[in-house]
Design a protein around this motif. Structure first.
Motif, PDB file in Angstrom:
ATOM      1  N   GLU A  16       0.821  -1.204   0.000  1.00 57.39           N
ATOM      2  CA  GLU A  16       0.000   0.000   0.000  1.00 57.39           C
ATOM      3  C   GLU A  16       0.858   1.259   0.000  1.00 57.39           C
ATOM      4  OE1 GLU A  16      -3.614   0.364   2.191  1.00 57.39           O
ATOM      5  OE2 GLU A  16      -3.293  -1.591   3.134  1.00 57.39           O
ATOM      6  N   SER A  17       0.360   2.307  -0.618  1.00 58.52           N
ATOM      7  CA  SER A  17       0.998   3.609  -0.523  1.00 58.52           C
ATOM      8  C   SER A  17       0.573   4.254   0.799  1.00 58.52           C
ATOM      9  CB  SER A  17       0.605   4.497  -1.697  1.00 58.52           C
ATOM     10  OG  SER A  17      -0.806   4.599  -1.795  1.00 58.52           O
ATOM     11  N   VAL A  18       1.426   5.126   1.315  1.00 59.71           N
ATOM     12  CA  VAL A  18       1.188   5.735   2.626  1.00 59.71           C
ATOM     13  C   VAL A  18       1.464   7.235   2.540  1.00 59.71           C
ATOM     14  CG1 VAL A  18       1.850   5.759   5.059  1.00 59.71           C
ATOM     15  CG2 VAL A  18       1.888   3.595   3.784  1.00 59.71           C
ATOM     16  N   ALA A  19       0.584   8.027   3.123  1.00 58.51           N
ATOM     17  CA  ALA A  19       0.815   9.464   3.263  1.00 58.51           C
ATOM     18  C   ALA A  19       1.149   9.760   4.718  1.00 58.51           C
ATOM     19  CB  ALA A  19      -0.405  10.263   2.844  1.00 58.51           C
ATOM     20  N   VAL A  20       2.107  10.658   4.914  1.00 56.80           N
ATOM     21  CA  VAL A  20       2.540  11.036   6.260  1.00 56.80           C
ATOM     22  C   VAL A  20       2.239  12.510   6.480  1.00 56.80           C
ATOM     23  CG1 VAL A  20       4.463  11.155   7.881  1.00 56.80           C
ATOM     24  CG2 VAL A  20       4.399   9.338   6.165  1.00 56.80           C
ATOM     25  N   MET A  38       0.740  11.700  11.838  1.00 56.17           N
ATOM     26  CA  MET A  38      -0.399  10.853  11.530  1.00 56.17           C
ATOM     27  C   MET A  38      -0.126  10.256  10.165  1.00 56.17           C
ATOM     28  SD  MET A  38      -4.484  11.707  11.396  1.00 56.17           S
ATOM     29  CE  MET A  38      -4.384  12.821  10.001  1.00 56.17           C
ATOM     30  N   VAL A  39      -0.455   8.988   9.990  1.00 51.00           N
ATOM     31  CA  VAL A  39      -0.237   8.331   8.697  1.00 51.00           C
ATOM     32  C   VAL A  39      -1.556   7.761   8.198  1.00 51.00           C
ATOM     33  CG1 VAL A  39       2.202   7.833   8.996  1.00 51.00           C
ATOM     34  CG2 VAL A  39       0.530   6.247   9.932  1.00 51.00           C
ATOM     35  N   VAL A  40      -1.712   7.797   6.879  1.00 50.25           N
ATOM     36  CA  VAL A  40      -2.930   7.313   6.238  1.00 50.25           C
ATOM     37  C   VAL A  40      -2.527   6.361   5.118  1.00 50.25           C
ATOM     38  CG1 VAL A  40      -5.014   7.938   4.975  1.00 50.25           C
ATOM     39  CG2 VAL A  40      -4.145   9.448   6.783  1.00 50.25           C
ATOM     40  N   GLY A  57      -9.646  15.276  10.715  1.00 48.80           N
ATOM     41  CA  GLY A  57     -10.517  15.057   9.553  1.00 48.80           C
ATOM     42  C   GLY A  57     -10.041  15.803   8.337  1.00 48.80           C
ATOM     43  N   ALA A  58      -9.688  17.068   8.512  1.00 48.77           N
ATOM     44  CA  ALA A  58      -9.206  17.871   7.386  1.00 48.77           C
ATOM     45  C   ALA A  58      -7.867  17.358   6.876  1.00 48.77           C
ATOM     46  CB  ALA A  58      -9.084  19.338   7.815  1.00 48.77           C
ATOM     47  N   VAL A  59      -7.018  16.903   7.781  1.00 50.22           N
ATOM     48  CA  VAL A  59      -5.707  16.403   7.373  1.00 50.22           C
ATOM     49  C   VAL A  59      -5.846  15.099   6.594  1.00 50.22           C
ATOM     50  CG1 VAL A  59      -3.481  15.546   8.211  1.00 50.22           C
ATOM     51  CG2 VAL A  59      -4.526  17.560   9.274  1.00 50.22           C
ATOM     52  N   VAL A  60      -6.764  14.242   7.012  1.00 43.92           N
ATOM     53  CA  VAL A  60      -6.980  12.984   6.291  1.00 43.92           C
ATOM     54  C   VAL A  60      -7.401  13.258   4.853  1.00 43.92           C
ATOM     55  CG1 VAL A  60      -8.490  10.968   6.122  1.00 43.92           C
ATOM     56  CG2 VAL A  60      -7.471  11.567   8.314  1.00 43.92           C
ATOM     57  N   GLU A  61      -8.252  14.238   4.638  1.00 42.34           N
ATOM     58  CA  GLU A  61      -8.685  14.574   3.279  1.00 42.34           C
ATOM     59  C   GLU A  61      -7.495  14.961   2.405  1.00 42.34           C
ATOM     60  OE1 GLU A  61     -11.680  17.543   3.301  1.00 42.34           O
ATOM     61  OE2 GLU A  61     -13.139  16.338   4.436  1.00 42.34           O
ATOM     62  N   VAL A  62      -6.578  15.761   2.955  1.00 45.89           N
ATOM     63  CA  VAL A  62      -5.403  16.158   2.175  1.00 45.89           C
ATOM     64  C   VAL A  62      -4.486  14.962   1.953  1.00 45.89           C
ATOM     65  CG1 VAL A  62      -3.372  17.656   2.134  1.00 45.89           C
ATOM     66  CG2 VAL A  62      -5.553  18.532   2.990  1.00 45.89           C
ATOM     67  N   CYS A  63      -4.353  14.092   2.948  1.00 46.82           N
ATOM     68  CA  CYS A  63      -3.557  12.872   2.766  1.00 46.82           C
ATOM     69  C   CYS A  63      -4.094  12.040   1.604  1.00 46.82           C
ATOM     70  CB  CYS A  63      -3.561  12.041   4.040  1.00 46.82           C
ATOM     71  SG  CYS A  63      -2.548  12.693   5.387  1.00 46.82           S
ATOM     72  N   GLU A  64      -5.408  11.942   1.508  1.00 48.40           N
ATOM     73  CA  GLU A  64      -6.011  11.176   0.413  1.00 48.40           C
ATOM     74  C   GLU A  64      -5.759  11.834  -0.930  1.00 48.40           C
ATOM     75  OE1 GLU A  64      -9.999  11.019   1.873  1.00 48.40           O
ATOM     76  OE2 GLU A  64      -9.681   9.135   2.979  1.00 48.40           O
ATOM     77  N   GLU A  65      -5.757  13.167  -0.955  1.00 50.31           N
ATOM     78  CA  GLU A  65      -5.436  13.875  -2.199  1.00 50.31           C
ATOM     79  C   GLU A  65      -3.998  13.606  -2.627  1.00 50.31           C
ATOM     80  OE1 GLU A  65      -6.205  17.986  -1.557  1.00 50.31           O
ATOM     81  OE2 GLU A  65      -8.349  17.706  -1.100  1.00 50.31           O
ATOM     82  N   VAL A  66      -3.074  13.604  -1.658  1.00 55.80           N
ATOM     83  CA  VAL A  66      -1.669  13.327  -1.966  1.00 55.80           C
ATOM     84  C   VAL A  66      -1.508  11.895  -2.445  1.00 55.80           C
ATOM     85  CG1 VAL A  66       0.612  13.047  -0.904  1.00 55.80           C
ATOM     86  CG2 VAL A  66      -0.749  15.098  -0.418  1.00 55.80           C
ATOM     87  N   LEU A  67      -2.211  10.955  -1.821  1.00 50.37           N
ATOM     88  CA  LEU A  67      -2.133   9.555  -2.255  1.00 50.37           C
ATOM     89  C   LEU A  67      -2.699   9.370  -3.658  1.00 50.37           C
ATOM     90  CD1 LEU A  67      -3.131   7.688   1.030  1.00 50.37           C
ATOM     91  CD2 LEU A  67      -0.886   7.715  -0.065  1.00 50.37           C
ATOM     92  N   ARG A 101       3.767  11.916   0.550  1.00 48.93           N
ATOM     93  CA  ARG A 101       3.833  10.456   0.485  1.00 48.93           C
ATOM     94  C   ARG A 101       5.054   9.970   1.246  1.00 48.93           C
ATOM     95  NH1 ARG A 101       0.759   8.114  -3.948  1.00 48.93           N
ATOM     96  NH2 ARG A 101       2.171   6.329  -3.900  1.00 48.93           N
ATOM     97  N   PHE A 102       4.915   8.789   1.850  1.00 50.70           N
ATOM     98  CA  PHE A 102       6.042   8.194   2.557  1.00 50.70           C
ATOM     99  C   PHE A 102       7.022   7.620   1.547  1.00 50.70           C
ATOM    100  CE2 PHE A 102       7.988   4.256   4.206  1.00 50.70           C
ATOM    101  CZ  PHE A 102       8.809   4.836   5.165  1.00 50.70           C
ATOM    102  N   GLU A 103       8.262   8.142   1.590  1.00 50.17           N
ATOM    103  CA  GLU A 103       9.308   7.669   0.681  1.00 50.17           C
ATOM    104  C   GLU A 103      10.640   7.464   1.393  1.00 50.17           C
ATOM    105  OE1 GLU A 103       9.246  10.822  -2.134  1.00 50.17           O
ATOM    106  OE2 GLU A 103       7.612   9.971  -3.329  1.00 50.17           O
ATOM    107  N   GLN A 104      10.699   7.836   2.660  1.00 53.53           N
ATOM    108  CA  GLN A 104      11.975   7.822   3.367  1.00 53.53           C
ATOM    109  C   GLN A 104      12.167   6.535   4.175  1.00 53.53           C
ATOM    110  OE1 GLN A 104      14.594   9.698   3.306  1.00 53.53           O
ATOM    111  NE2 GLN A 104      13.811  11.216   1.858  1.00 53.53           N
TER     112      GLN A 104
END
Length: 354
Positions: A16-20, A38-40, A57-67, A101-104
């Motif tokens: 899975e891809s992960v947003a941090v 927080m990670v999604v 809640g607002a941060v999760v929405e942006v994480c989903e946009e980045v993913l 996105r988590f890449e490190q």
């Protein structure tokens, strides 16, 4: 990083891809410090927090946009205190959150291993999202796209990994965030005495790593110090060599009352980069000790680093109370405080980076 590392690794292992989302700055009474995460996952699973639940809640929405392929983003949340309850941020503070996105993986591996280092990420400019990883040995990987930025990143990383805090900085016109990871703090205790046993116990409770050194093998045994990370029945110089020396994050407590052992330990500690050096003994004994140390070449500037008598003024009498006094001073020193009663102090109870 360690607080969400298990989830990141589990999700990544599933492909899975992960947003941090990382807190990069706070102001006023923000609930989480810089570096909180927080990670999604692409599946929608969530771990960690960037606030007390106020803005997740607002941060999760942006994480989903980045993913979904969006660029990394810097978010700001902040409101007036009188409006706080209406929007769910009752602390009235402000936080900035960086989402990418988590890449490190190397940074995650360093955190997993209990290593020391810092990941410096550009938050704006043409290289926004680029990062440089620096570890305690000076190894550098990655680039921010310009030599001057990379040099600044290495300097910032070296400072903050040893200061053991994450912080936002600027280099020229570029905003950087240094995300530091480090092992639990280390205290090296010279003297296998009763107070040392209690100090080991309190250190463990506080999340520190205590080590006990005393060449008297009859006293320096693991059975007497079960909470110690290691007990070394060696002279100070040999014991410290085995522990890898005294670095900028090491705290030293000298407790033996024996001039032969105390002076040998202090001569080494005062010439090191130790974060703190304290010694047991009466005020009269301290003056005699200082004269002996001067006689072996320890200068007044070095002696100014010595906290003696060791500990905060709690009126401690028992070994347990004395250990509490010492541990309280160690914690205060690590956090840049003098100690004292909060009821009599002014300013913030918790300091956080800008």
């Amino acid at each position: 990083m360690r607080e969400v590392l298990e989830e990141i690794e589990a999700w990544s292992d599933r492909g899975e891809s992960v947003a941090v989302a990382t807190v990069v700055a706070v102001r006023r009474s923000a609930p989480r410090p810089p570096g909180a995460k927080m990670v999604v996952a692409g599946s929608g699973e969530i771990a960690g927090m960037v606030s007390g639940g106020c803005v997740e809640g607002a941060v999760v929405e942006v994480c989903e946009e980045v993913l979904a392929g969006g660029p990394p983003r810097l978010l700001h949340f902040g409101i007036a205190d009188e409006e706080a309850w209406d929007v769910g941020l009752p602390c009235g503070g402000e936080i900035d959150v960086w989402v990418q996105r988590f890449e490190q993986r190397r940074f995650a591996e360093l955190a997993r291993a209990g290593g020391r280092g810092a990941l410096v990420t550009a938050l704006d400019g043409p290289s926004a999202g680029a990062a440089v990883l620096v570890d305690a040995d000076g190894a550098v990987s990655g680039s921010l796209g310009a030599e001057e930025l990379d040099r600044a990143a290495v300097e910032i990383a070296d400072e903050l990994m040893w200061a053991e805090r994450s912080e936002r900085r600027t280099a020229g016109e570029v905003t950087l965030f240094a995300d530091a990871v480090f092992p639990p703090p280390r205290i090296v205790i010279f003297g296998a005495v009763d107070i040392a046993a209690q100090l080991c116990r309190l250190a463990r409770v506080a999340g520190w790593r205590p080590y006990v050194i005393d060449p008297r093998a009859r006293f320096a045994t693991p059975e007497r110090f079960p909470e110690a990370e290691e007990v070394l029945a060696l002279w100070p110089e040999e014991a410290l060599a085995r522990l890898g020396g005294i670095d900028r994050a090491t705290f030293v407590a000298v407790l033996t009352h024996d001039p032969k052992l105390d002076d040998a330990a202090l001569s080494l500690a005062l010439r090191s980069e130790a974060a703190y050096i304290g010694a047991m003994g009466s005020r009269r004994a301290q003056e005699q000790r200082r004269e002996r140390l001067r006689a072996v070449g320890i200068g007044d500037e070095e002696l100014e680093r010595l906290s003696a008598p060791i500990g905060l003024d709690l009126g401690a009498l028992t070994p347990e109370e004395t250990a509490l006094s010492i541990m309280a001073e160690l914690v205060a020193t690590r956090n840049g405080r003098e100690g004292g009663r909060l009821a009599h102090s002014r300013g913030r109870i918790h300091e956080v980076g800008a």
